[in-house]
Design an enzyme around this catalytic site. Structure first.
Site, mmCIF file in Angstrom:
data_model
loop_
_atom_site.group_PDB
_atom_site.id
_atom_site.type_symbol
_atom_site.label_atom_id
_atom_site.label_comp_id
_atom_site.label_asym_id
_atom_site.label_seq_id
_atom_site.Cartn_x
_atom_site.Cartn_y
_atom_site.Cartn_z
ATOM 1 N N MET A 40 0.838 -1.188 -0.001
ATOM 2 C CA MET A 40 -0.098 -0.049 -0.010
ATOM 3 C C MET A 40 0.918 1.221 0.008
ATOM 4 O O MET A 40 0.210 2.482 0.154
ATOM 5 C CB MET A 40 -0.897 -0.095 1.420
ATOM 6 C CG MET A 40 -1.899 -1.261 1.101
ATOM 7 S SD MET A 40 -3.232 -0.976 2.231
ATOM 8 C CE MET A 40 -2.606 -0.824 3.883
ATOM 9 N N GLY A 41 1.980 1.063 -0.271
ATOM 10 C CA GLY A 41 3.089 2.153 -0.483
ATOM 11 C C GLY A 41 3.523 2.866 1.224
ATOM 12 O O GLY A 41 3.558 1.977 1.962
ATOM 13 N N HIS A 47 9.151 -3.784 3.529
ATOM 14 C CA HIS A 47 8.566 -3.907 2.026
ATOM 15 C C HIS A 47 9.785 -4.124 0.969
ATOM 16 O O HIS A 47 9.672 -4.875 0.123
ATOM 17 C CB HIS A 47 7.862 -2.702 1.389
ATOM 18 C CG HIS A 47 6.874 -2.255 2.343
ATOM 19 N ND1 HIS A 47 6.644 -1.033 3.051
ATOM 20 C CD2 HIS A 47 5.384 -2.758 2.352
ATOM 21 C CE1 HIS A 47 5.619 -1.012 3.776
ATOM 22 N NE2 HIS A 47 4.850 -1.746 3.178
ATOM 23 N N GLN A 71 -10.344 -2.324 2.139
ATOM 24 C CA GLN A 71 -9.775 -3.065 3.251
ATOM 25 C C GLN A 71 -9.603 -2.196 4.512
ATOM 26 O O GLN A 71 -9.492 -2.714 5.720
ATOM 27 C CB GLN A 71 -8.425 -3.775 3.007
ATOM 28 C CG GLN A 71 -7.212 -2.839 2.775
ATOM 29 C CD GLN A 71 -6.085 -3.516 2.308
ATOM 30 O OE1 GLN A 71 -6.017 -4.015 1.379
ATOM 31 N NE2 GLN A 71 -4.821 -3.658 3.084
ATOM 32 N N GLY A 157 4.831 -10.336 3.707
ATOM 33 C CA GLY A 157 5.567 -10.460 4.966
ATOM 34 C C GLY A 157 4.929 -11.136 5.985
ATOM 35 O O GLY A 157 3.604 -11.080 5.889
ATOM 36 N N GLN A 158 5.630 -11.844 6.799
ATOM 37 C CA GLN A 158 5.094 -12.657 8.172
ATOM 38 C C GLN A 158 4.560 -11.633 8.898
ATOM 39 O O GLN A 158 3.786 -12.086 10.063
ATOM 40 C CB GLN A 158 6.416 -13.538 8.791
ATOM 41 C CG GLN A 158 5.782 -14.423 9.687
ATOM 42 C CD GLN A 158 6.672 -14.867 10.887
ATOM 43 O OE1 GLN A 158 7.708 -15.366 10.379
ATOM 44 N NE2 GLN A 158 6.461 -14.612 12.070
HETATM 45 P P1 AMP Z 1 1.304 -3.065 3.532
HETATM 46 O O1 AMP Z 1 1.677 -1.968 2.459
HETATM 47 O O2 AMP Z 1 1.319 -2.640 4.965
HETATM 48 O O3 AMP Z 1 0.181 -3.941 3.048
HETATM 49 O O4 AMP Z 1 2.415 -4.222 3.533
HETATM 50 C C1 AMP Z 1 2.748 -4.906 2.323
HETATM 51 C C2 AMP Z 1 3.655 -6.136 2.365
HETATM 52 O O5 AMP Z 1 4.745 -5.786 3.204
HETATM 53 C C3 AMP Z 1 2.908 -7.166 3.058
HETATM 54 O O6 AMP Z 1 3.185 -8.600 2.613
HETATM 55 C C4 AMP Z 1 3.402 -7.096 4.558
HETATM 56 O O7 AMP Z 1 3.191 -8.219 5.216
HETATM 57 C C5 AMP Z 1 4.693 -6.787 4.153
HETATM 58 N N1 AMP Z 1 5.358 -6.118 5.457
HETATM 59 C C6 AMP Z 1 4.942 -4.992 6.239
HETATM 60 N N2 AMP Z 1 5.810 -4.648 6.967
HETATM 61 C C7 AMP Z 1 6.743 -5.406 7.149
HETATM 62 C C8 AMP Z 1 8.107 -5.856 8.145
HETATM 63 N N3 AMP Z 1 8.077 -5.081 9.031
HETATM 64 N N4 AMP Z 1 8.836 -6.667 7.781
HETATM 65 C C9 AMP Z 1 8.403 -7.715 6.724
HETATM 66 N N5 AMP Z 1 7.401 -7.603 5.730
HETATM 67 C C10 AMP Z 1 6.590 -6.433 5.826
#
Ligand code: AMP
Length: 290
Positions: A40-41, A47, A71, A157-158
């Site tokens: 989501m940037g 990321h 979402q 990401g986990q």
């Molecule tokens: P988001 O932009 O928050 O939707 O995240 C996009 C992707 O980045 C998702 O697969 C998240 O799980 C991953 N992600 C977000 N924060 C972390 C982090 N601290 N470590 C690893 N992956 C992450």
């Protein structure tokens, strides 16, 4: 149409589904493997760790930036979510990502759009209890992105532990031919899990936010030392968070990593999961203990 500065970039920015489908069909007929990194940037090292994995593990990495409105619930932070698009593009360029798909809302949800994925049962627990419409939005947008990019591998990401479970179940149930690779949680040196939402935290709140990873450290240590009483472990987790000053706890639990069901007496492997508010900011973190 690209702006003048977008034409100077090493990364190609794709804004429409048509353009993306044309690119992907060319790549596929050349026999290239495609890795997608949906985001989501407001990109951070978490990321970028996914983007690096996609660059090194597939022929062509495609990052996506789409602040998916479906979402977010009406009371959530959609309108204040950070959108530093130029900085994000520079970061993806640095990592060597060749393509960014950054569609508008209308491109993803054109007039008449009315289909949604009913997410799997696992989505009802934990996050689903507090954000009941969240995973339908996530599942629908992720399925659209996997279809559009025809990705061989999707990198997630986990950090969003339950999200990965929802996506894996969905792609198995709906026969989506994409492999899901899960990358470890990236943290600040003091343990705070990186999150786009960390920018909301004041200095004092950031200190309180550290209690999430510290609580996970503590419960991991106790379980490794032999603690098997789940109720005792969870009570202590909650107390640590409260003592540190978190404003409210959505959940702080120990669960089976494959089912998210209660894990008491504790059996390994176990996952500890926390969602809590520090001020107005909702933070999540987790730890798998094998
Ligand atoms: P988001 O932009 O928050 O939707 O995240 C996009 C992707 O980045 C998702 O697969 C998240 O799980 C991953 N992600 C977000 N924060 C972390 C982090 N601290 N470590 C690893 N992956 C992450």
């Amino acid at each position: 149409m690209n702006t003048y500065w977008e034409d100077e970039l090493a990364i190609e920015i794709i804004k429409t589904c048509d353009e993306l489908e044309r690119l992907v069909s060319g790549l596929k007929s050349d026999g290239k493997t495609i890795g997608v990194v949906p985001t989501m940037g407001a990109l951070h090292e978490g990321h970028l760790s996914l983007a690096r994995a996609a660059v090194s593990q597939t022929d062509i990495a495609i990052a996506t930036i789409f602040l998916n409105p479906t979402q977010f619930a009406p009371n959530e932070d959609l309108t204040t979510y950070p959108e530093p698009i130029e900085a994000d593009i520079a970061k993806l360029e640095d990592v060597g990502v060749p393509y960014l798909f950054a569609p508008s809302n209308d491109e993803m949800y054109p007039p008449g759009f009315s289909t949604s994925v009913v997410p799997p049962k696992i989505s009802k627990r934990l996050e689903g209890e507090f954000r009941p419409t969240h995973f339908a939005g996530v599942a629908t947008v992720v399925l659209k992105l996997l279809n559009l990019t025809q990705a061989d591998i999707g990198f997630f990401g986990q950090k969003d532990f339950q999200q990965v479970m929802v996506i894996k179940r969905m792609i198995a149930d709906l026969n989506v031919p994409t492999e899901i690779r899960v990358c470890p949680i990236v943290r600040e040196s003091d343990g705070l899990a990186l999150s786009s939402r960390n920018v909301y935290l004041s200095k004092k709140e950031r200190e309180i936010a550290l209690s999430l990873s510290r609580t996970l450290d503590h419960v991991e240590k106790q379980i490794r030392s032999g603690l098997r009483d789940g109720f005792e472990a969870i009570t202590e987790m909650r107390q640590m968070l409260i003592d540190a000053g978190v404003d409210s706890i959505d959940y702080a639990i120990l669960a089976h990593p494959n089912t998210l069901e209660t894990n008491d007496p504790i059996e390994l492997p176990v996952v500890a999961l926390i969602a809590a508010f520090v001020g107005k900011t909702r933070l999540i973190d987790n730890r798998v203990i094998n």
